[in-house]
Design a protein around this motif. Structure first.
Motif, PDB file in Angstrom:
ATOM      1  N   MET A 231      61.934 -25.331  93.413  1.00  0.00           N
ATOM      2  CA  MET A 231      61.715 -26.123  94.617  1.00  0.00           C
ATOM      3  C   MET A 231      60.605 -25.510  95.463  1.00  0.00           C
ATOM      4  SD  MET A 231      65.691 -26.310  95.826  1.00  0.00           S
ATOM      5  CE  MET A 231      67.015 -26.718  94.675  1.00  0.00           C
ATOM      6  N   VAL A 232      59.975 -26.345  96.266  1.00  0.00           N
ATOM      7  CA  VAL A 232      59.099 -25.883  97.338  1.00  0.00           C
ATOM      8  C   VAL A 232      59.871 -26.116  98.633  1.00  0.00           C
ATOM      9  CG1 VAL A 232      56.912 -26.172  98.546  1.00  0.00           C
ATOM     10  CG2 VAL A 232      57.009 -26.447  96.049  1.00  0.00           C
ATOM     11  N   VAL A 233      60.148 -25.024  99.352  1.00  0.00           N
ATOM     12  CA  VAL A 233      61.057 -25.091 100.491  1.00  0.00           C
ATOM     13  C   VAL A 233      60.366 -24.617 101.757  1.00  0.00           C
ATOM     14  CG1 VAL A 233      63.257 -24.255 101.415  1.00  0.00           C
ATOM     15  CG2 VAL A 233      63.029 -24.707  98.961  1.00  0.00           C
ATOM     16  N   HIS A 234      60.631 -25.299 102.859  1.00  0.00           N
ATOM     17  CA  HIS A 234      60.182 -24.856 104.182  1.00  0.00           C
ATOM     18  C   HIS A 234      61.419 -24.745 105.057  1.00  0.00           C
ATOM     19  CE1 HIS A 234      57.433 -24.224 107.538  1.00  0.00           C
ATOM     20  NE2 HIS A 234      58.160 -25.094 108.231  1.00  0.00           N
ATOM     21  N   GLY A 235      61.808 -23.513 105.376  1.00  0.00           N
ATOM     22  CA  GLY A 235      63.075 -23.321 106.094  1.00  0.00           C
ATOM     23  C   GLY A 235      64.211 -23.717 105.176  1.00  0.00           C
ATOM     24  N   THR A 236      65.006 -24.692 105.602  1.00  0.00           N
ATOM     25  CA  THR A 236      66.045 -25.239 104.720  1.00  0.00           C
ATOM     26  C   THR A 236      65.674 -26.632 104.222  1.00  0.00           C
ATOM     27  OG1 THR A 236      67.269 -26.146 106.621  1.00  0.00           O
ATOM     28  CG2 THR A 236      67.880 -23.931 105.872  1.00  0.00           C
ATOM     29  N   LEU A 271      72.370 -12.403 102.602  1.00  0.00           N
ATOM     30  CA  LEU A 271      73.027 -13.637 103.011  1.00  0.00           C
ATOM     31  C   LEU A 271      72.078 -14.533 103.795  1.00  0.00           C
ATOM     32  CD1 LEU A 271      76.520 -12.211 104.002  1.00  0.00           C
ATOM     33  CD2 LEU A 271      76.042 -13.767 102.107  1.00  0.00           C
ATOM     34  N   ASP A 272      71.190 -13.920 104.579  1.00  0.00           N
ATOM     35  CA  ASP A 272      70.234 -14.703 105.364  1.00  0.00           C
ATOM     36  C   ASP A 272      69.337 -15.555 104.475  1.00  0.00           C
ATOM     37  OD1 ASP A 272      70.848 -13.895 108.065  1.00  0.00           O
ATOM     38  OD2 ASP A 272      70.067 -11.923 107.535  1.00  0.00           O
ATOM     39  N   THR A 273      68.973 -15.034 103.315  1.00  0.00           N
ATOM     40  CA  THR A 273      68.036 -15.740 102.444  1.00  0.00           C
ATOM     41  C   THR A 273      68.719 -16.412 101.254  1.00  0.00           C
ATOM     42  OG1 THR A 273      67.608 -13.708 101.177  1.00  0.00           O
ATOM     43  CG2 THR A 273      66.177 -14.154 103.078  1.00  0.00           C
ATOM     44  N   HIS A 274      70.032 -16.405 101.204  1.00  0.00           N
ATOM     45  CA  HIS A 274      70.739 -17.037 100.088  1.00  0.00           C
ATOM     46  C   HIS A 274      70.442 -18.533 100.086  1.00  0.00           C
ATOM     47  CE1 HIS A 274      73.855 -18.350  97.341  1.00  0.00           C
ATOM     48  NE2 HIS A 274      74.139 -17.086  97.070  1.00  0.00           N
ATOM     49  N   PRO A 275      70.149 -19.110  98.908  1.00  0.00           N
ATOM     50  CA  PRO A 275      69.785 -20.528  98.864  1.00  0.00           C
ATOM     51  C   PRO A 275      70.936 -21.501  99.108  1.00  0.00           C
ATOM     52  CG  PRO A 275      69.871 -19.632  96.654  1.00  0.00           C
ATOM     53  CD  PRO A 275      70.011 -18.465  97.586  1.00  0.00           C
ATOM     54  N   ALA A 307      79.881 -18.278 105.561  1.00  0.00           N
ATOM     55  CA  ALA A 307      79.094 -19.508 105.669  1.00  0.00           C
ATOM     56  C   ALA A 307      79.050 -20.013 107.108  1.00  0.00           C
ATOM     57  CB  ALA A 307      79.673 -20.580 104.745  1.00  0.00           C
ATOM     58  N   VAL A 308      80.144 -19.859 107.831  1.00  0.00           N
ATOM     59  CA  VAL A 308      80.169 -20.244 109.248  1.00  0.00           C
ATOM     60  C   VAL A 308      79.248 -19.334 110.058  1.00  0.00           C
ATOM     61  CG1 VAL A 308      81.627 -20.294 111.321  1.00  0.00           C
ATOM     62  CG2 VAL A 308      82.465 -21.281 109.165  1.00  0.00           C
ATOM     63  N   GLU A 309      79.343 -18.027 109.806  1.00  0.00           N
ATOM     64  CA  GLU A 309      78.568 -17.056 110.578  1.00  0.00           C
ATOM     65  C   GLU A 309      77.074 -17.155 110.302  1.00  0.00           C
ATOM     66  OE1 GLU A 309      78.102 -12.166 111.003  1.00  0.00           O
ATOM     67  OE2 GLU A 309      79.744 -13.032 109.795  1.00  0.00           O
ATOM     68  N   TYR A 310      76.688 -17.260 109.039  1.00  0.00           N
ATOM     69  CA  TYR A 310      75.273 -17.188 108.685  1.00  0.00           C
ATOM     70  C   TYR A 310      74.570 -18.544 108.668  1.00  0.00           C
ATOM     71  CZ  TYR A 310      75.515 -12.237 107.559  1.00  0.00           C
ATOM     72  OH  TYR A 310      75.644 -10.870 107.645  1.00  0.00           O
ATOM     73  N   TYR A 311      75.326 -19.616 108.413  1.00  0.00           N
ATOM     74  CA  TYR A 311      74.672 -20.912 108.236  1.00  0.00           C
ATOM     75  C   TYR A 311      75.145 -21.968 109.226  1.00  0.00           C
ATOM     76  CZ  TYR A 311      74.294 -18.280 103.901  1.00  0.00           C
ATOM     77  OH  TYR A 311      74.123 -17.263 102.991  1.00  0.00           O
ATOM     78  N   GLY A 312      76.011 -21.569 110.154  1.00  0.00           N
ATOM     79  CA  GLY A 312      76.427 -22.474 111.215  1.00  0.00           C
ATOM     80  C   GLY A 312      77.309 -23.620 110.763  1.00  0.00           C
TER      81      GLY A 312
END
Length: 359
Positions: A231-236, A271-275, A307-312
């Protein structure tokens, strides 16, 4: 705000859960004393810490080293039954309503058990634990990538399909062991209209996932962390997808995501960069799983908390993940629908009502 206590109360579905990676430390100590096996620690707390430290070395091959101890203690009918029964209680404590547990029968024959006895013993323990807790289960049989017995394990899985086995998998270090080397086993499973999940895209790249899906016919992918490379990704936000990621999205092929173990094995840098957040926000069918509760020092409640903490994520996100998992389970359609509409949806609705009646 989703609290830890709320997450504990949520009904959960677990699809990627290794039996030999989830033993209770106290059980390991008791079995080791009985079998005369020397352990690297003498208390449950020290032993749990040792397994966790050993697993957290950013390498799948190093992560797998601790299994030498757990499998060494799962070589008799009694120990296999005990570990399986206790595992169902562990799931119940985590509010799991349905779990698919997997293990490799060929790793449990060092004391002379034949391979059918190994599977029967685990099923007996799972069934006993299910009757005691009410947790429903399915068993997945794993072949090991570096061994040449995958067809035998595939035949075994099909032979036990009416007794609680729901699928077939290959596990172990991906590097140098592509899934296509086991094509005869996968072809056997497909010819018998049975279920396939494959570890892919954890320690090796997109090619491993492509083989699992297009050559081996996987119905689910274990991990798929490296699919983001297609994939080509920008942010999420995904700006462009390759043909493989488009296919997996369009065909709703489920991906069993294990946040903690992916970071510990180095499949994801952090975890911050986990896809996961990319997959989830772009409507791939993903679910959260534990992989190995002992090695990764985790539970499904902990994985949801991350998942709640890192990805809201909020309650509705967690409900979606749970329903994704139930839709993707290897039990029959009617059983899946019953658990979704009679268990998952009512319990999530009840919890939302206690949080905010307007949700």
């Amino acid at each position: 705000m989703v609290t830890e206590e709320m997450i504990k109360q949520l009904p959960k579905v677990e699809l990627h859960d290794h039996l030999d990676g989830s033993l209770r430390p106290r059980t390991i100590l008791e079995l080791a004393e009985k079998e005369g096996v020397q352990l690297p620690a003498a208390t449950p707390e020290e032993l749990a810490a040792w397994f966790h430290r050993g697993a957290d070395r950013k390498s799948l091959s190093l992560y797998l080293e601790g299994f030498a101890y757990t499998t060494a203690l799962m070589q008799s009918r009694e120990s296999l039954r005990r570990v399986a029964r206790e595992h169902m209680h562990t799931l119940a404590e985590d509010n799991v309503v349905y779990g698919e547990i997997r293990f490799a029968p060929c790793l449990h024959q060092k004391q002379g058990l034949n391979i059918e006895e190994v599977v029967k013993s685990v099923l007996e323990g799972l069934d006993e634990g299910s009757q005691e807790t009410g947790v429903k289960y399915g068993l997945i049989l794993c072949a090991m990538r570096h061994q040449k017995v995958s067809l035998e394990i595939a035949e075994l899985a099909v032979a036990f399909r009416s007794r609680g086995v729901v699928g077939f998998d290959i596990a172990g270090d991906e590097f140098g062991h592509p899934p296509k080397k086991h094509l005869d086993a996968f072809q056997y499973i497909k010819n018998r209209n049975f279920n396939i999940t494959i570890h892919a895209g954890e320690a090796f790249g997109v090619e491993s996932i492509w083989q699992a899906v297009q050559i081996c016919g996987a119905h689910r992918i274990g991990h798929a962390t490296r699919l983001v490379e297609d994939m080509v990704v920008h942010g999420t936000r995904i700006e462009k997808m390759g043909t493989l990621s488009s296919y997996i999205l369009d065909k709703r092929i489920p991906m069993e995501i294990c946040l903690s173990s992916n970071v510990q094995t180095g499949a994801a840098k952090s975890l911050d960069t986990h896809p996961f957040q990319i997959y989830h926000r772009n409507n791939f069918r993903v679910m959260l799983c534990t992989d190995n509760r002992l090695m990764s020092n985790t539970s499904l409640s902990k994985e949801m908390g991350l998942a709640v903490e890192y990805y809201g994520l909020d309650i509705r996100d967690l409900e979606k993940l749970s329903i994704n998992a139930m839709k993707s389970a290897f039990i029959g359609y009617n059983e899946r629908i019953e658990l979704i509409y009679d268990v998952l949806k009512p319990r999530f609705a009840q919890l939302r009502e206690t949080i905010n009646p307007n949700m």
